[in-house]
Design an enzyme around this catalytic site. Structure first.
Site, PDB file in Angstrom:
ATOM      1  N   GLN A   1       4.481   9.649   7.617  1.00 34.37           N
ATOM      2  CA  GLN A   1       2.882  10.206   6.540  1.00 34.37           C
ATOM      3  C   GLN A   1       4.082  11.795   6.513  1.00 34.37           C
ATOM      4  O   GLN A   1       4.088  12.108   5.259  1.00 34.37           O
ATOM      5  CB  GLN A   1       2.355   9.894   6.899  1.00 34.37           C
ATOM      6  CG  GLN A   1       1.855   8.610   6.519  1.00 34.37           C
ATOM      7  CD  GLN A   1       0.344   8.509   7.405  1.00 34.37           C
ATOM      8  OE1 GLN A   1      -0.390   8.492   7.778  1.00 34.37           O
ATOM      9  NE2 GLN A   1      -0.726   7.926   6.625  1.00 34.37           N
TER      10      GLN A   1
ATOM     11  N   LYS B   1      -4.987   5.875  14.646  1.00 38.23           N
ATOM     12  CA  LYS B   1      -5.112   5.144  13.113  1.00 38.23           C
ATOM     13  C   LYS B   1      -6.214   5.351  12.790  1.00 38.23           C
ATOM     14  O   LYS B   1      -7.683   5.626  13.475  1.00 38.23           O
ATOM     15  CB  LYS B   1      -4.410   3.784  13.462  1.00 38.23           C
ATOM     16  CG  LYS B   1      -3.378   3.888  13.644  1.00 38.23           C
ATOM     17  CD  LYS B   1      -2.185   4.566  12.370  1.00 38.23           C
ATOM     18  CE  LYS B   1      -0.873   4.330  12.851  1.00 38.23           C
ATOM     19  NZ  LYS B   1      -0.091   5.215  12.474  1.00 38.23           N
TER      20      LYS B   1
ATOM     21  N   ARG C   1      -8.889  12.172  12.695  1.00 33.94           N
ATOM     22  CA  ARG C   1      -7.348  12.025  12.822  1.00 33.94           C
ATOM     23  C   ARG C   1      -6.551  13.239  13.014  1.00 33.94           C
ATOM     24  O   ARG C   1      -6.865  14.431  12.050  1.00 33.94           O
ATOM     25  CB  ARG C   1      -6.890  11.272  11.915  1.00 33.94           C
ATOM     26  CG  ARG C   1      -7.834   9.539  11.821  1.00 33.94           C
ATOM     27  CD  ARG C   1      -7.317   8.807  11.002  1.00 33.94           C
ATOM     28  NE  ARG C   1      -5.950   8.136  11.576  1.00 33.94           N
ATOM     29  CZ  ARG C   1      -5.134   7.380  10.245  1.00 33.94           C
ATOM     30  NH1 ARG C   1      -5.855   6.676   9.344  1.00 33.94           N
ATOM     31  NH2 ARG C   1      -4.130   6.912  10.300  1.00 33.94           N
TER      32      ARG C   1
ATOM     33  N   LYS D   1       0.910  -1.737  -0.261  1.00 36.03           N
ATOM     34  CA  LYS D   1      -0.176  -0.134   0.321  1.00 36.03           C
ATOM     35  C   LYS D   1       1.362   1.558  -0.018  1.00 36.03           C
ATOM     36  O   LYS D   1       0.753   2.468  -0.672  1.00 36.03           O
ATOM     37  CB  LYS D   1      -0.898   0.160   1.476  1.00 36.03           C
ATOM     38  CG  LYS D   1      -2.344   1.188   0.689  1.00 36.03           C
ATOM     39  CD  LYS D   1      -3.316   0.515   1.908  1.00 36.03           C
ATOM     40  CE  LYS D   1      -3.022   0.407   3.286  1.00 36.03           C
ATOM     41  NZ  LYS D   1      -2.693   2.397   3.837  1.00 36.03           N
ATOM     42  N   SER D   2       1.647   1.426   1.043  1.00 36.03           N
ATOM     43  CA  SER D   2       2.788   2.231   1.065  1.00 36.03           C
ATOM     44  C   SER D   2       3.042   2.335  -0.407  1.00 36.03           C
ATOM     45  O   SER D   2       3.458   3.385  -1.079  1.00 36.03           O
ATOM     46  CB  SER D   2       3.673   1.697   1.714  1.00 36.03           C
ATOM     47  OG  SER D   2       3.123   2.002   3.680  1.00 36.03           O
TER      48      SER D   2
ATOM     49  N   ARG E   1      -7.748  -3.432   9.745  1.00 35.61           N
ATOM     50  CA  ARG E   1      -6.635  -4.052  10.419  1.00 35.61           C
ATOM     51  C   ARG E   1      -7.255  -4.914  11.311  1.00 35.61           C
ATOM     52  O   ARG E   1      -7.033  -5.727  11.641  1.00 35.61           O
ATOM     53  CB  ARG E   1      -5.674  -3.376  11.265  1.00 35.61           C
ATOM     54  CG  ARG E   1      -5.070  -2.667   9.027  1.00 35.61           C
ATOM     55  CD  ARG E   1      -3.279  -2.695  10.088  1.00 35.61           C
ATOM     56  NE  ARG E   1      -3.683  -1.413   8.156  1.00 35.61           N
ATOM     57  CZ  ARG E   1      -2.504  -2.101   7.384  1.00 35.61           C
ATOM     58  NH1 ARG E   1      -2.444  -3.696   6.646  1.00 35.61           N
ATOM     59  NH2 ARG E   1      -2.126  -1.363   6.515  1.00 35.61           N
TER      60      ARG E   1
ATOM     61  N   ARG F   1       2.774   6.190  -2.604  1.00 38.73           N
ATOM     62  CA  ARG F   1       3.790   7.069  -3.254  1.00 38.73           C
ATOM     63  C   ARG F   1       3.904   7.187  -5.146  1.00 38.73           C
ATOM     64  O   ARG F   1       4.294   7.781  -5.743  1.00 38.73           O
ATOM     65  CB  ARG F   1       4.913   6.299  -2.935  1.00 38.73           C
ATOM     66  CG  ARG F   1       4.939   6.745  -1.136  1.00 38.73           C
ATOM     67  CD  ARG F   1       5.923   6.062  -0.501  1.00 38.73           C
ATOM     68  NE  ARG F   1       6.506   6.635   0.657  1.00 38.73           N
ATOM     69  CZ  ARG F   1       5.183   6.309   2.082  1.00 38.73           C
ATOM     70  NH1 ARG F   1       4.539   4.924   1.402  1.00 38.73           N
ATOM     71  NH2 ARG F   1       5.007   6.989   3.549  1.00 38.73           N
TER      72      ARG F   1
ATOM     73  N   ARG G   1      -7.211   2.173  17.740  1.00 37.25           N
ATOM     74  CA  ARG G   1      -6.720   0.515  18.197  1.00 37.25           C
ATOM     75  C   ARG G   1      -5.066  -0.460  19.647  1.00 37.25           C
ATOM     76  O   ARG G   1      -5.895  -1.625  19.793  1.00 37.25           O
ATOM     77  CB  ARG G   1      -5.191   0.200  16.869  1.00 37.25           C
ATOM     78  CG  ARG G   1      -5.952  -0.025  15.423  1.00 37.25           C
ATOM     79  CD  ARG G   1      -4.981   0.201  14.748  1.00 37.25           C
ATOM     80  NE  ARG G   1      -5.342   0.208  13.240  1.00 37.25           N
ATOM     81  CZ  ARG G   1      -5.102   0.396  11.696  1.00 37.25           C
ATOM     82  NH1 ARG G   1      -3.680   0.074  12.324  1.00 37.25           N
ATOM     83  NH2 ARG G   1      -5.692   0.360  10.566  1.00 37.25           N
TER      84      ARG G   1
ATOM     85  N   ASP H   1       1.601  -0.927  11.880  1.00 35.58           N
ATOM     86  CA  ASP H   1      -0.032  -1.491  11.935  1.00 35.58           C
ATOM     87  C   ASP H   1       0.146  -2.944  12.203  1.00 35.58           C
ATOM     88  O   ASP H   1      -1.196  -3.496  11.662  1.00 35.58           O
ATOM     89  CB  ASP H   1      -0.010  -1.187  10.264  1.00 35.58           C
ATOM     90  CG  ASP H   1      -0.098  -0.139   9.303  1.00 35.58           C
ATOM     91  OD1 ASP H   1      -0.398   1.119  10.761  1.00 35.58           O
ATOM     92  OD2 ASP H   1       0.738   0.424   8.356  1.00 35.58           O
TER      93      ASP H   1
HETATM   94  C1  S3P Z   1       2.118   4.566   6.091  1.00 30.91           C
HETATM   95  C2  S3P Z   1       2.739   5.386   7.725  1.00 30.91           C
HETATM   96  C3  S3P Z   1       2.401   4.529   8.559  1.00 30.91           C
HETATM   97  C4  S3P Z   1       1.764   3.915   8.435  1.00 30.91           C
HETATM   98  C5  S3P Z   1      -0.051   3.843   7.787  1.00 30.91           C
HETATM   99  C6  S3P Z   1       1.557   4.350   5.901  1.00 30.91           C
HETATM  100  C7  S3P Z   1       2.575   5.430   5.189  1.00 30.91           C
HETATM  101  O1  S3P Z   1       1.384   5.984   9.459  1.00 30.91           O
HETATM  102  O2  S3P Z   1       0.729   3.648  10.085  1.00 30.91           O
HETATM  103  O3  S3P Z   1      -0.089   2.875   7.837  1.00 30.91           O
HETATM  104  O4  S3P Z   1       2.453   4.840   4.283  1.00 30.91           O
HETATM  105  O5  S3P Z   1       3.739   6.156   5.287  1.00 30.91           O
HETATM  106  P1  S3P Z   1       2.298   6.887   9.952  1.00 30.91           P
HETATM  107  O6  S3P Z   1       3.005   7.584   9.304  1.00 30.91           O
HETATM  108  O7  S3P Z   1       1.258   8.041  10.956  1.00 30.91           O
HETATM  109  O8  S3P Z   1       2.932   6.236  11.555  1.00 30.91           O
END
Ligand code: S3P
Length: 423
Positions: free
Chosen positions: A165, A336, A119, A20-21, A382, A25, A340, A309
């Site tokens: 993030q 989150k 959030r 996903k990350s 999750r 990007r 959680r 996560d």
């Molecule tokens: C992510 C960073 C994490 C993670 C999220 C995805 C990212 O969050 O929990 O699912 O893609 O950079 P945080 O930056 O808030 O820790």
């Protein structure tokens, strides 16, 4: 949905969907790239579709979109979006997106669903302001996020929370800023943005906890997105929870800043092998997990970023590990997609675990047999998948509410879950 009792043995082979990350990007950075950006094996899920909406709203055209292939091209100069951009449930879209649009002249307005609108967004607005950008949130520091873009000077941003993030938002702002941007993070977090900027020909330096990016054009790249370790973790936990169960996970992203949960499983007593099979665009390979007798473990703040996560899964593992496990320094979990720490506590407690909730984690006594009962995932993908994993060691069946939330990151999760069980 009804989650029923599982067979003792299990020998499975699973290929999880794309990371996903990396998909977020790849999509967002298509807006900064010259030429066609291609993502093979991209994650097509509700969260990444939100990033696609954002990219399209500022001038990226989708040339091809099909299962396993996405091709994106920026059309001329980026432009102010025509209306509000709905980031859905996706924190990554809103935070990285906020950084990206600081480089676009005009007004961008980012909104989200009820969960995302609760959030914290001040954590991204504040460092972007330190870089000279104009970024507003509600008085509560939550969405909508409003950016008046085109005037980011650059400079230094000191982050108070370890958040990939927020770091990434600053780095994306830096690509189109007037001068370099340096971000200092309190603990190392996932470095996908840094690696991708470098792969796209951008200039970036890392010095201890500080990352500096220099403004300049990026070239589009074509790459294969490896499987998501945060999705693979559910299957790995399922194997680890019962001696004799084995799972082979193919083509998983093995970036060490993402694989903390697999290291924890090994520490707790499961047999875990990670075999690297390639390193483009990032290390990837096979993970094999075989269940063994588990013993209690401790996790602290330094352990959290590499498995952020997956921490709720660590709590589930602790219920089946001999002794008292302590998980602390995980306060980030409270902000989150759901709280959680609280939701994990509520779920595991309802299933019969001996667990205490702390402000920044839990204390868990194992081994406690789990039973069935009603569980509400509170709309958090999750938490729904954690419940499915718990059902494989629970004595009775679990009535799960909120299973549709898996569309956020793993749309076929329950289909594969039932296949693995032999249904
Ligand atoms: C992510 C960073 C994490 C993670 C999220 C995805 C990212 O969050 O929990 O699912 O893609 O950079 P945080 O930056 O808030 O820790």
């Amino acid at each position: 949905m009804e989650l029923t009792v599982w067979p003792e043995r299990l020998d499975g082979r699973v290929t999880v969907p794309g990371d996903k990350s990396l998909t977020h990007r790849g999509i967002l950075m298509a807006a900064l790239a010259e030429g066609p950006m291609e993502l093979r094996g991209w994650l097509d899920a509700a969260d990444t579709r939100a990033s696609l909406r954002l990219a399209q709203a500022v001038g990226v055209r989708v040339e091809a979109v099909r299962p396993g292939f996405l091709q994106l091209v920026r059309q001329g100069a980026l432009h102010e979006p025509n209306g509000p951009i709905d980031c859905g449930n996706s924190g990554t879209t809103m935070r990285l997106g906020a950084g990206l649009v600081t480089g676009i002249e005009g007004l961008s307005l980012l909104t989200g669903d009820t969960s995302l609108s609760r959030r914290p967004m001040a954590r991204v607005a504040e460092p972007l302001r330190q870089l000279g950008a104009t970024v507003l949130t509600r008085r509560s520091g939550t969405a909508p996020v409003v950016v008046w873009g085109g005037s980011t000077k650059g400079g230094r941003a000191e982050l108070e929370v370890a958040s990939a993030q927020v770091k990434s938002a600053c780095l994306l702002a830096g690509i189109r800023a007037e001068g370099p941007v340096t971000v200092r993070e309190p603990r190392p977090t996932r470095d996908h943005t840094e690696r991708m900027i470098r792969a796209m020909g951008g200039e970036i330096t890392v010095d201890g906890g500080a990352v500096t990016v220099f403004p300049g054009p990026l070239e589009a790249i074509s790459f294969a997105v490896p499987g998501d370790p945060s999705s693979a973790a559910f299957w790995a936990a399922m194997a680890a929870l019962r001696p004799g169960r084995q799972i082979v996970l193919e083509n998983v992203l093995l970036n060490p800043r993402r694989t903390g949960f697999f290291r924890l499983l090994a520490k707790a007593g499961a047999d875990v092998t990670m075999i690297e099979q390639g390193d483009i665009p990032e290390p990837w390979g096979q993970i094999v997990v075989t269940g063994g007798p588990l013993k209690a473990f401790q996790l602290g703040a330094d352990d959290i970023p590499a498995m952020v996560d997956e921490v709720p899964l660590a709590a589930l593992i602790a219920t089946q590990a001999e002794g008292t496990s302590e998980i602390s320094g995980a306060d980030e979990l409270r902000v989150k997609e759901s709280d959680r720490i609280q939701v994990t506590y509520t779920i595991l407690r309802a299933l019969g675990a001996r667990i205490e909730e702390r402000s920044d984690g839990w204390s868990i006594d194992g081994i406690s047999p789990l039973r069935g009962g009603p569980v509400d995932a509170r709309g958090d993908h999750r938490m729904a998948m954690l419940t499915a994993v718990a059902s494989t060691v629970a004595e009775g069946s679990i009535d799960l509410k909120g299973e549709e939330s898996v569309a956020i990151s793993y749309p076929d999760f329950f289909k594969e879950f039932l296949t693995l069980k032999g249904e």
